[in-house]
Write a protein that holds these residues in place. Structure first.
Motif: not given
Length: 350
Positions: A20-21, A34-35, A75-79
């Motif tokens: 994600g970096a 985004d996920i 980080d604003g993303k669904a897990v």
């Protein structure tokens, strides 16, 4: 002032490119991740919905219904929590991402096999057909197959990959410096019937190979110039059709030349080669009893014992042609043994 309230430990991110970096613009995936797929051992893999949906009907349907667990965000993303451990996701996800699948993936270290069944199972679960095909191709072309054929056979059985089962079974017929089968963890996951299939396959190949070699010892007159027969090696030069020197009737020393066999005072319809050849073929057949493959058949056929070499040297015809003919014979025997093993493996695992 102290507090006894538990402190949540942040879930670590996976290694790049799933961390994600931000990455270098030349290597960046578009659009950004985004996920998040969270492994069972709590490692977060930052992925892309459009890529997962494209390669997996499983995820496509999931994203169409709900975008992950809305109660878990990072980080604003669904897990999306998964039951697969991180080792499986590390093995699977690079094989579905376009920037990675353009590379050649190989299995070159035995450690690479530890999670391969689980990775293939996950690809099947997520309906990632291309990843399944890529993993199967990696297994079929791995340089480890020759070194660990029994393990690859077990993997093929566990994942029901018939081409791998066949290829690995054929590789178990090859000579090794250590014939003892080491401990193989995958063998604990296959049925006893599967293991018995492999034992029976070896026995069938060994018996057939001995029969093939043995049938070069005595043949009917009319078969001398015929092409390859079932269970029979060609007994003449493939190019010229001329019989090998040990089948010729003229020019041999008295103690060497081929003779009709007399049984009970009656001449049979068979012709026998010199005793040196019969001894040699017996040795070849005995060797194939333990290592029934084409390469072993070839090496045994050209490896003539000193006693048989002395007999060859004592005959003018054999001294001139026998060793050359044996080289041709060895090539033909190799082909017939390999054909036989292929026929047996195809009928064993259809």
């Amino acid at each position: 002032m102290s507090s006894d309230a538990p402190v949540d430990t942040p879930v670590p991110n996976a290694a790049e490119p799933f961390s994600g970096a931000p990455v270098d613009v030349d290597d960046r995936f578009e659009p950004p991740p985004d996920i998040i797929l969270r492994s069972s051992d709590s490692i977060d893999f930052h992925c892309h919905k459009n890529i997962l949906a494209h390669v997996s009907p499983f995820f496509s349907d999931m994203f169409g219904a709900v975008s992950g667990n809305q109660d878990i965000q990072k980080d604003g993303k669904a897990v999306i929590p998964l039951v697969e451990p991180s080792t499986v996701l590390y093995g699977l996800l690079p094989r579905v991402y376009p920037a990675h699948t353009s590379r050649d993936f190989t299995l070159t270290d035995p450690v690479d096999l530890n999670d391969i069944c689980a990775i293939h199972e996950a690809a099947n679960k997520f309906q990632m057909v291309r990843a399944q095909v890529l993993i199967e191709d990696m297994l079929l072309h791995s340089p480890l197959l020759d070194l660990h054929p029994h393990r690859f056979f077990a993997i093929g059985c566990i994942r029901n990959i018939t081409p791998l089962i066949r290829k690995a079974a054929l590789c178990t017929l090859r000579d090794t410096t250590d014939p003892v089968i080491p401990f193989i963890p995958e063998f604990e996951l296959i049925t006893g019937n599967r293991a018995l299939e492999l034992v029976n396959f070896f026995q069938r190949c060994a018996l057939r190979a001995q029969l093939i070699a043995g049938n070069t010892n005595s043949v009917h007159h009319e078969m001398l110039a015929l092409a390859e027969q079932y269970h029979t090696v060609i007994t003449s030069h493939e190019a010229s059709g001329q019989p090998f020197v040990w089948w010729r009737a003229d020019g041999h020393a008295a103690q060497c030349g081929p003779t009709d066999e007399k049984v009970g005072g009656i001449w049979t319809q068979e012709i026998l080669p010199p005793q040196w050849y019969r001894n040699h073929v017996r040795h070849v057949a005995n060797t194939l009893r333990f290592v029934p493959n084409g390469a072993t058949a070839h090496s045994a056929a050209i490896d003539v014992a000193p006693a048989e070499r002395a007999a060859i040297a004592a005959c003018p015809e054999c001294a001139q042609y026998a060793l050359r003919d044996l080289a041709n014979f060895a090539s033909q025997l190799k082909k017939v043994i390999e054909w036989s093993n292929e026929e047996i493996v195809d009928t064993t695992w259809e």
